[in-house]
Design a protein around this motif. Structure first.
Motif, short mmCIF file in Angstrom:
data_model
loop_
_atom_site.label_atom_id
_atom_site.label_comp_id
_atom_site.label_asym_id
_atom_site.label_seq_id
_atom_site.Cartn_x
_atom_site.Cartn_y
_atom_site.Cartn_z
N PRO A 127 0.81 -1.23 0.00
CA PRO A 127 0.00 0.00 0.00
C PRO A 127 0.84 1.27 0.00
O PRO A 127 0.56 2.21 -0.75
CB PRO A 127 -0.83 -0.13 1.28
CG PRO A 127 -0.91 -1.60 1.53
CD PRO A 127 0.41 -2.15 1.08
N ARG A 128 1.90 1.29 0.81
CA ARG A 128 2.74 2.48 0.87
C ARG A 128 3.60 2.61 -0.38
O ARG A 128 3.85 3.73 -0.86
CB ARG A 128 3.61 2.44 2.13
CG ARG A 128 2.87 2.93 3.37
CD ARG A 128 3.65 2.71 4.64
NE ARG A 128 3.57 1.32 5.08
CZ ARG A 128 4.18 0.84 6.15
NH1 ARG A 128 4.93 1.63 6.88
NH2 ARG A 128 4.04 -0.42 6.50
N PHE A 129 4.07 1.48 -0.93
CA PHE A 129 4.85 1.55 -2.17
C PHE A 129 3.99 2.10 -3.31
O PHE A 129 4.44 2.97 -4.07
CB PHE A 129 5.41 0.18 -2.55
CG PHE A 129 6.30 0.23 -3.76
CD1 PHE A 129 7.65 0.46 -3.63
CD2 PHE A 129 5.76 0.07 -5.04
CE1 PHE A 129 8.48 0.53 -4.75
CE2 PHE A 129 6.57 0.14 -6.16
CZ PHE A 129 7.94 0.37 -6.02
N TYR A 130 2.75 1.59 -3.43
CA TYR A 130 1.88 2.09 -4.49
C TYR A 130 1.53 3.56 -4.27
O TYR A 130 1.34 4.31 -5.24
CB TYR A 130 0.60 1.25 -4.56
CG TYR A 130 0.82 -0.12 -5.18
CD1 TYR A 130 1.48 -0.26 -6.39
CD2 TYR A 130 0.34 -1.28 -4.56
CE1 TYR A 130 1.68 -1.50 -6.96
CE2 TYR A 130 0.54 -2.53 -5.12
CZ TYR A 130 1.20 -2.64 -6.33
OH TYR A 130 1.41 -3.88 -6.89
N ALA A 131 1.46 3.99 -3.00
CA ALA A 131 1.22 5.41 -2.75
C ALA A 131 2.42 6.24 -3.22
O ALA A 131 2.25 7.29 -3.84
CB ALA A 131 0.96 5.64 -1.26
N LEU A 132 3.63 5.77 -2.93
CA LEU A 132 4.83 6.46 -3.41
C LEU A 132 4.89 6.46 -4.94
O LEU A 132 5.28 7.45 -5.56
CB LEU A 132 6.08 5.78 -2.85
CG LEU A 132 6.49 6.17 -1.43
CD1 LEU A 132 7.66 5.30 -0.98
CD2 LEU A 132 6.85 7.63 -1.34
N GLN A 133 4.49 5.35 -5.53
CA GLN A 133 4.45 5.29 -6.98
C GLN A 133 3.46 6.32 -7.53
O GLN A 133 3.73 6.97 -8.55
CB GLN A 133 4.05 3.89 -7.45
CG GLN A 133 4.02 3.74 -8.96
CD GLN A 133 3.68 2.33 -9.39
OE1 GLN A 133 4.54 1.59 -9.87
NE2 GLN A 133 2.45 1.92 -9.21
N GLY A 134 2.33 6.48 -6.84
CA GLY A 134 1.37 7.49 -7.25
C GLY A 134 1.94 8.89 -7.16
O GLY A 134 1.67 9.75 -8.01
N VAL A 135 2.76 9.14 -6.14
CA VAL A 135 3.41 10.45 -6.01
C VAL A 135 4.33 10.70 -7.20
O VAL A 135 4.29 11.78 -7.82
CB VAL A 135 4.19 10.54 -4.69
CG1 VAL A 135 5.04 11.81 -4.65
CG2 VAL A 135 3.23 10.54 -3.50
N THR A 136 5.17 9.71 -7.55
CA THR A 136 6.08 9.90 -8.68
C THR A 136 5.31 10.05 -9.98
O THR A 136 5.71 10.84 -10.86
CB THR A 136 7.06 8.71 -8.79
OG1 THR A 136 6.33 7.49 -8.99
CG2 THR A 136 7.90 8.58 -7.54
N SER A 137 4.18 9.34 -10.11
CA SER A 137 3.36 9.48 -11.31
C SER A 137 2.84 10.90 -11.45
O SER A 137 2.90 11.51 -12.52
CB SER A 137 2.18 8.49 -11.28
OG SER A 137 2.62 7.15 -11.25
N ASN A 138 2.32 11.44 -10.35
CA ASN A 138 1.73 12.77 -10.40
C ASN A 138 2.78 13.87 -10.55
O ASN A 138 2.51 14.90 -11.18
CB ASN A 138 0.88 13.00 -9.16
CG ASN A 138 -0.43 12.24 -9.21
OD1 ASN A 138 -1.27 12.47 -10.07
ND2 ASN A 138 -0.61 11.30 -8.30
N VAL A 139 3.97 13.66 -10.00
CA VAL A 139 5.05 14.61 -10.23
C VAL A 139 5.41 14.63 -11.72
O VAL A 139 5.58 15.70 -12.33
CB VAL A 139 6.28 14.26 -9.37
CG1 VAL A 139 7.50 15.08 -9.81
CG2 VAL A 139 5.99 14.51 -7.90
N GLY A 140 5.52 13.44 -12.31
CA GLY A 140 5.79 13.37 -13.75
C GLY A 140 4.67 13.98 -14.57
O GLY A 140 4.92 14.68 -15.56
N MET A 141 3.42 13.75 -14.15
CA MET A 141 2.26 14.30 -14.85
C MET A 141 2.25 15.83 -14.78
O MET A 141 1.84 16.50 -15.73
CB MET A 141 0.97 13.74 -14.25
CG MET A 141 -0.30 14.17 -14.97
SD MET A 141 -1.81 13.72 -14.07
CE MET A 141 -1.66 11.94 -14.02
N ALA A 142 2.70 16.38 -13.64
CA ALA A 142 2.70 17.83 -13.48
C ALA A 142 3.87 18.49 -14.22
O ALA A 142 3.71 19.54 -14.85
CB ALA A 142 2.74 18.19 -12.00
#
Length: 397
Positions: A127-142
């Motif tokens: 759960p925490r790894f996927y949350a961190l992955q979501g953070v990196t995804s959104n940073v890339g998206m921004a």
């Protein structure tokens, strides 16, 4: 956190950065800059998504058979060549060919990368790894569209090459730092297609994937309905704010919220609550016309997404047998292919139809209903599958 886990997160950041550096700028360059038909560019983007998600299962099957690292590296190479070739696309057929080639690269690395996460992260860390992955995804998206916008004055070629370079860099890190990985020490019984048959006959797995079409139907609206609504009531400046609130909200809050929430509630509960929040944000959007309230509704939608996205990935991992991880996670791409295609196709069409019948809130009513039904089905799935998934659920919180 282990080195391979850090590499996977870095790969994810580079992939999203390169992708969103190019894809949003395709419309700007070829439609606004060159005057090509918007419908033709929309078709290119739709075909790209269908090819990537439709063929992801092939990458997963090959990953099960030949190992995950070779498929990840091959996919990154193909994706980089596809994006670089867009620099030379001066006709619709050439642009389509470049987009399809890039999509095939994504289809090759997508499921193996997801399977690598399953193999390299213990269940209690997911759960925490996927949350961190979501953070990196959104940073890339921004950051991707911002960098692309800064590069576009130098020509679309500069954008294409820089986006492709992100994938080349990811290829280097993956090749040098990821370990050799197979989904099991022993080759799985039966042929490669036997794994596909096994996944398609796995009733709980297929039931969950069917439900997820509703999630992806809502998820793609950040690029369709939200952009149309923001443009209508605030112009391009408001669309930038909506995009910024969505990406920034999830980038900053996803990891700390999921770190806390995953200890308190199961992934099923968080996913159902997240989809319900996304539906609520969409439903309220139909009654908003002021920029501030539109941004508030976007925040409600974004909050739901930051709960739903990592929870959905955790649940899929729990339903996936390790010996067939690549194939199963390839099949798991079909909900995005179907739900995303329907969301993209119907999101804009409902706006036009709603205006034609003088029912402008039509799309928002549909989004709310679809999201609400999806949330209920997720909760019911949790109730009916609780006994079967108890080990996976208990390690996820």
């Amino acid at each position: 956190m282990t080195l391979p886990q850090r590499v996977l997160l870095l790969d994810n950041l580079l992939m999203w950065l390169g992708f969103f550096m190019i894809i949003p700028l395709i419309t700007v360059h070829f439609v606004s800059g060159l005057g090509w038909a918007a419908g033709a560019i929309g078709l290119v983007l739709a075909v790209r998504q269908l090819v990537q998600q439709g063929f992801t299962v092939v990458g997963g099957m090959l990953g099960d058979r030949f190992g995950l690292k070779p498929l990840i590296c091959l996919g990154l190479l193909v994706r980089s060549l596809g994006f670089a070739s867009m620099a030379f696309a001066d006709t619709i057929p050439l642009l389509m060919a470049s987009a399809v080639f890039a999509a095939l690269g994504g289809a090759l690395f997508d499921a193996p990368k997801s399977a690598a996460i399953v193999l390299l992260t213990p269940p209690e860390q997911r759960p925490r790894f996927y949350a961190l992955q979501g953070v990196t995804s959104n940073v890339g998206m921004a950051l991707g569209p911002l960098i692309g916008t800064l590069l576009i004055p130098y020509g679309f070629q500069a954008v294409s090459f820089m986006g492709a370079a992100c994938y080349v860099l990811s290829l280097v890190f993956s090749f040098l730092m990821l370990p050799s990985m197979k989904v099991t020490e022993k080759k799985p019984k039966g042929s490669t297609f036997q794994g596909l048959k096994m996944a398609l006959q796995d009733r709980p797995f297929i039931q969950f994937q069917t439900i997820q079409m509703g999630f992806f139907f809502l998820w793609v609206q950040v690029n369709v309905a939200l952009m149309l609504h923001a443009t209508q009531h605030g112009g391009t400046s408001l669309t930038a704010w909506v995009y910024g609130v969505y990406a920034g909200f999830t980038s900053v809050l996803q990891y700390p919220i999921m770190k806390y929430a995953s200890k308190k509630w199961s992934s099923q509960t968080l996913l159902a609550a997240g989809v319900a929040s996304m539906a609520l944000g969409m439903g309220l959007m139909g009654f908003t016309h002021e920029p501030l309230t539109i941004l508030l509704c976007t925040a409600v939608f974004a909050f739901g997404n930051l709960l739903a996205a990592p929870s959905q990935q955790t649940l899929i991992a729990g339903l996936t047998p390790p010996e067939r991880a690549g194939t199963y996670l390839g099949v798991a791409a079909f909900p995005l292919a179907i739900g995303g295609f329907l969301g993209n196709a119907l999101g804009g069409a409902m706006f036009d139809f709603g205006k034609a019948i003088h029912f402008v809130t039509l799309p928002w009513v549909v989004f709310f209903v679809v999201g609400s039904i999806t949330a209920v089905l997720i909760y019911q799935f949790r109730a009916t599958q609780a006994q079967k998934e108890e080990p996976a659920a208990s390690t996820a919180v």
